[in-house]
Motif scaffolding. Structure first.
Motif, PDB file in Angstrom:
ATOM      1  N   ALA A  33       0.845  -1.185   0.000  1.00  0.00           N
ATOM      2  CA  ALA A  33       0.000   0.000   0.000  1.00  0.00           C
ATOM      3  C   ALA A  33       0.884   1.240   0.000  1.00  0.00           C
ATOM      4  O   ALA A  33       1.974   1.231   0.581  1.00  0.00           O
ATOM      5  CB  ALA A  33      -0.901  -0.003   1.231  1.00  0.00           C
ATOM      6  N   ASP A  34       0.417   2.293  -0.618  1.00  0.00           N
ATOM      7  CA  ASP A  34       1.214   3.525  -0.680  1.00  0.00           C
ATOM      8  C   ASP A  34       1.550   4.050   0.712  1.00  0.00           C
ATOM      9  O   ASP A  34       2.617   4.629   0.925  1.00  0.00           O
ATOM     10  CB  ASP A  34       0.459   4.593  -1.466  1.00  0.00           C
ATOM     11  CG  ASP A  34       0.412   4.304  -2.952  1.00  0.00           C
ATOM     12  OD1 ASP A  34      -0.439   4.905  -3.641  1.00  0.00           O
ATOM     13  OD2 ASP A  34       1.227   3.485  -3.426  1.00  0.00           O
ATOM     14  N   SER A  35       0.652   3.830   1.657  1.00  0.00           N
ATOM     15  CA  SER A  35       0.843   4.376   3.003  1.00  0.00           C
ATOM     16  C   SER A  35       1.999   3.724   3.758  1.00  0.00           C
ATOM     17  O   SER A  35       2.482   4.289   4.743  1.00  0.00           O
ATOM     18  CB  SER A  35      -0.444   4.216   3.812  1.00  0.00           C
ATOM     19  OG  SER A  35      -0.809   2.848   3.889  1.00  0.00           O
ATOM     20  N   VAL A  36       2.449   2.549   3.318  1.00  0.00           N
ATOM     21  CA  VAL A  36       3.520   1.851   4.028  1.00  0.00           C
ATOM     22  C   VAL A  36       4.754   1.649   3.164  1.00  0.00           C
ATOM     23  O   VAL A  36       5.787   1.166   3.663  1.00  0.00           O
ATOM     24  CB  VAL A  36       3.037   0.481   4.578  1.00  0.00           C
ATOM     25  CG1 VAL A  36       1.774   0.649   5.417  1.00  0.00           C
ATOM     26  CG2 VAL A  36       2.828  -0.518   3.464  1.00  0.00           C
ATOM     27  N   LYS A  37       4.677   2.004   1.913  1.00  0.00           N
ATOM     28  CA  LYS A  37       5.783   1.784   0.992  1.00  0.00           C
ATOM     29  C   LYS A  37       7.030   2.499   1.480  1.00  0.00           C
ATOM     30  O   LYS A  37       6.980   3.664   1.882  1.00  0.00           O
ATOM     31  CB  LYS A  37       5.383   2.268  -0.402  1.00  0.00           C
ATOM     32  CG  LYS A  37       6.179   1.681  -1.533  1.00  0.00           C
ATOM     33  CD  LYS A  37       5.567   2.095  -2.871  1.00  0.00           C
ATOM     34  CE  LYS A  37       4.200   1.497  -3.081  1.00  0.00           C
ATOM     35  NZ  LYS A  37       3.626   1.841  -4.409  1.00  0.00           N
ATOM     36  N   GLY A  38       8.147   1.781   1.468  1.00  0.00           N
ATOM     37  CA  GLY A  38       9.406   2.353   1.935  1.00  0.00           C
ATOM     38  C   GLY A  38       9.633   2.206   3.422  1.00  0.00           C
ATOM     39  O   GLY A  38      10.743   2.428   3.912  1.00  0.00           O
ATOM     40  N   ARG A  39       8.603   1.801   4.170  1.00  0.00           N
ATOM     41  CA  ARG A  39       8.734   1.616   5.627  1.00  0.00           C
ATOM     42  C   ARG A  39       8.524   0.164   6.039  1.00  0.00           C
ATOM     43  O   ARG A  39       9.135  -0.309   7.000  1.00  0.00           O
ATOM     44  CB  ARG A  39       7.720   2.495   6.355  1.00  0.00           C
ATOM     45  CG  ARG A  39       7.875   3.978   6.076  1.00  0.00           C
ATOM     46  CD  ARG A  39       6.953   4.815   6.972  1.00  0.00           C
ATOM     47  NE  ARG A  39       5.542   4.530   6.728  1.00  0.00           N
ATOM     48  CZ  ARG A  39       4.699   4.081   7.655  1.00  0.00           C
ATOM     49  NH1 ARG A  39       5.121   3.863   8.881  1.00  0.00           N
ATOM     50  NH2 ARG A  39       3.409   3.872   7.359  1.00  0.00           N
ATOM     51  N   PHE A  40       7.649  -0.533   5.348  1.00  0.00           N
ATOM     52  CA  PHE A  40       7.322  -1.923   5.670  1.00  0.00           C
ATOM     53  C   PHE A  40       7.941  -2.850   4.629  1.00  0.00           C
ATOM     54  O   PHE A  40       8.003  -2.517   3.444  1.00  0.00           O
ATOM     55  CB  PHE A  40       5.814  -2.148   5.679  1.00  0.00           C
ATOM     56  CG  PHE A  40       5.069  -1.497   6.806  1.00  0.00           C
ATOM     57  CD1 PHE A  40       5.663  -0.553   7.643  1.00  0.00           C
ATOM     58  CD2 PHE A  40       3.750  -1.839   7.055  1.00  0.00           C
ATOM     59  CE1 PHE A  40       4.963   0.039   8.677  1.00  0.00           C
ATOM     60  CE2 PHE A  40       3.027  -1.260   8.083  1.00  0.00           C
ATOM     61  CZ  PHE A  40       3.642  -0.317   8.896  1.00  0.00           C
ATOM     62  N   THR A  41       8.362  -4.037   5.084  1.00  0.00           N
ATOM     63  CA  THR A  41       8.897  -5.050   4.190  1.00  0.00           C
ATOM     64  C   THR A  41       8.253  -6.391   4.511  1.00  0.00           C
ATOM     65  O   THR A  41       8.339  -6.874   5.656  1.00  0.00           O
ATOM     66  CB  THR A  41      10.419  -5.181   4.322  1.00  0.00           C
ATOM     67  OG1 THR A  41      11.029  -3.918   4.054  1.00  0.00           O
ATOM     68  CG2 THR A  41      10.957  -6.217   3.350  1.00  0.00           C
ATOM     69  N   MET A  42       7.638  -6.978   3.509  1.00  0.00           N
ATOM     70  CA  MET A  42       7.034  -8.304   3.657  1.00  0.00           C
ATOM     71  C   MET A  42       7.959  -9.331   3.038  1.00  0.00           C
ATOM     72  O   MET A  42       8.518  -9.107   1.974  1.00  0.00           O
ATOM     73  CB  MET A  42       5.667  -8.369   2.975  1.00  0.00           C
ATOM     74  CG  MET A  42       4.979  -9.708   3.126  1.00  0.00           C
ATOM     75  SD  MET A  42       3.348  -9.702   2.328  1.00  0.00           S
ATOM     76  CE  MET A  42       2.790 -11.365   2.700  1.00  0.00           C
ATOM     77  N   SER A  43       8.117 -10.452   3.723  1.00  0.00           N
ATOM     78  CA  SER A  43       8.988 -11.495   3.208  1.00  0.00           C
ATOM     79  C   SER A  43       8.401 -12.869   3.509  1.00  0.00           C
ATOM     80  O   SER A  43       7.537 -13.011   4.370  1.00  0.00           O
ATOM     81  CB  SER A  43      10.390 -11.379   3.809  1.00  0.00           C
ATOM     82  OG  SER A  43      10.336 -11.504   5.220  1.00  0.00           O
TER      83      SER A  43
END
Length: 126
Positions: free
Chosen positions: A61-71
């Protein structure tokens, strides 16, 4: 039938980090589309991040891009969500979700996921 068990979460100050984990049962879990959603009080459940099927690409989501990482860790049947630079507006109950049948264009909608974790609270204080 897939069971999802979540761990992690808690209380953190703004700017801090937390990691959520979701363990799926069954060997087929690693081929499922898996996603993270969140729901704040009085709001609808919203999309956070998704890994489509067993692929390595992830959409945020744009609101978390660059801060959250899913793996995804296929050896442990686990998907994780590393959350950095948390903001008060990230406060919500976070859910992992999985589906074996979802199509690419439908992966952002919570209603298309059949399997859900129990949810875990993330609270970010200002």
């Amino acid at each position: 039938q897939v069971q999802l068990v979540q761990s992690g979460g808690g209380l953190v100050q703004a700017g801090g980090s937390l990691k959520l984990s979701c363990v799926g049962s069954g060997r087929a879990f690693n081929s499922y589309t898996t996603a993270w959603f969140r729901q704040a009080p009085g709001k609808e459940r919203e999309f956070v991040a998704v890994i489509f099927r067993s692929g390595s690409s992830t959409t945020y989501a744009d609101s978390v891009k660059g801060r959250f990482t899913m793996s995804r860790d296929k050896a442990d049947n686990t998907v994780s969500l590393q959350m950095n630079n948390l903001k008060p507006e990230d406060t919500a109950v976070y859910y992992c979700a999985a589906s074996s049948t979802i199509i690419l264009s439908a992966r952002f909608s919570a209603s298309n996921y059949a399997y859900w974790g129990q949810g875990t609270q993330v609270t970010v204080s200002s």
